[in-house]
Write an enzyme that holds these catalytic residues in place. Sequence first.
Site, short mmCIF file in Angstrom:
data_model
loop_
_atom_site.label_atom_id
_atom_site.label_comp_id
_atom_site.label_asym_id
_atom_site.label_seq_id
_atom_site.Cartn_x
_atom_site.Cartn_y
_atom_site.Cartn_z
N ARG A 11 66.36 48.13 30.13
CA ARG A 11 66.15 49.09 31.23
C ARG A 11 65.75 48.40 32.52
NH1 ARG A 11 68.47 51.03 27.13
NH2 ARG A 11 68.14 53.23 26.61
N GLY A 38 38.92 48.01 33.24
CA GLY A 38 39.69 49.19 33.63
C GLY A 38 40.98 48.86 34.34
N LYS A 83 36.23 40.98 24.88
CA LYS A 83 37.32 41.75 25.49
C LYS A 83 38.62 40.94 25.56
CE LYS A 83 34.79 44.92 28.50
NZ LYS A 83 34.59 45.37 29.90
N LEU A 107 35.65 33.32 34.40
CA LEU A 107 36.30 32.13 34.96
C LEU A 107 35.57 31.63 36.20
CD1 LEU A 107 40.19 32.32 34.98
CD2 LEU A 107 38.70 30.79 33.70
N ASP A 127 35.07 42.80 38.60
CA ASP A 127 34.18 43.84 39.12
C ASP A 127 33.02 43.26 39.93
OD1 ASP A 127 32.76 42.60 37.16
OD2 ASP A 127 32.18 44.43 36.10
N THR A 131 33.11 36.50 41.74
CA THR A 131 34.37 36.11 41.10
C THR A 131 35.55 36.37 42.03
OG1 THR A 131 33.44 36.55 38.92
CG2 THR A 131 35.84 36.47 39.06
N CYS A 170 44.11 36.17 53.62
CA CYS A 170 43.58 36.02 52.26
C CYS A 170 42.47 37.05 52.10
CB CYS A 170 43.10 34.59 52.01
SG CYS A 170 41.46 34.18 52.66
N CYS A 186 30.75 50.34 38.58
CA CYS A 186 31.05 51.54 37.81
C CYS A 186 29.84 51.98 36.99
CB CYS A 186 32.23 51.28 36.87
SG CYS A 186 33.75 50.90 37.72
N CYS A 246 40.89 30.22 54.48
CA CYS A 246 42.32 29.89 54.63
C CYS A 246 42.67 29.20 55.95
CB CYS A 246 43.20 31.12 54.41
SG CYS A 246 43.06 32.37 55.69
#
Length: 252
Positions: A11, A38, A83, A107, A127, A131, A170, A186, A246
């Site tokens: 497809r 999420g 996770k 990371l 979140d 990071t 950036c 959240c 940048c």
Amino acid sequence: MNDAQLLRYSRHILLEEIGVEAQERLLAATALVVGAGGLGSPAAMYLASAGVGRVILADGDTVDLTNLQRQILHRHDALGRAKAESGRDTLLALNPEVDVVALTERLSGDALEHWVSRSTVVLDCCDNFETRHAVNAACVRHRVPLVSGAAIRFDGQLSVYDTRRADSPCYACLFPPTDAVEEVRCATMGVFAPLTGIIGTWQAAEALKIAGGFGDPMVGRLMLFDGRSSSVNEIRLPRHPGCPVCAALRAD
Ligand SMILES: [Zn+2]
């Protein structure tokens, strides 16, 4: 592609914009998904189902009961598991041909540089601002396009930063790393479950366009989605000539 792959991706192949060539590029691509929550859930699931050859899933958290309202990579029986590993199992169940790398860590540092430098595209599905800024800086250094998404309450945001293009900002052009920003989580603010699906799915769409080399990724545009009214607004994003992240790259 073998016969089974021609069927699995038929497809896509039928689409004039994709065809065999772009599907082959997807199969050869590596996508780094930072955050298996999420946003990362639907993003990673579409990348895997659509045939991105290698999906690297990074998340240092374990599955908690409060996650299950929206983080559809994780099933009830994954409570307490890492996770990244729970997510890997779901992705392989969707498409066993995908090479899934599960990184059970937040990371940063050398590991972040290592994985970003090996990626065709990076999806920021995390979140926290620390990071986000580290991922952005690594993407700028290695000239890897970044698909950035955010979702809180009923409000979603999405943009693509691709500093291989001279006109692209950036993430730090827009949100300077020196700014004192209040983290909105959240956990304290709440989030409408399908909002994370909408934004994460949209991130997958942008990442597939970049990795497949078709369509027109939303570079230099910030999309703002209001889940209360289901309205979309878009603003143009200029790059900041004095951006601490940048600007030096541009001077090279
Ligand atoms: Zn910048």
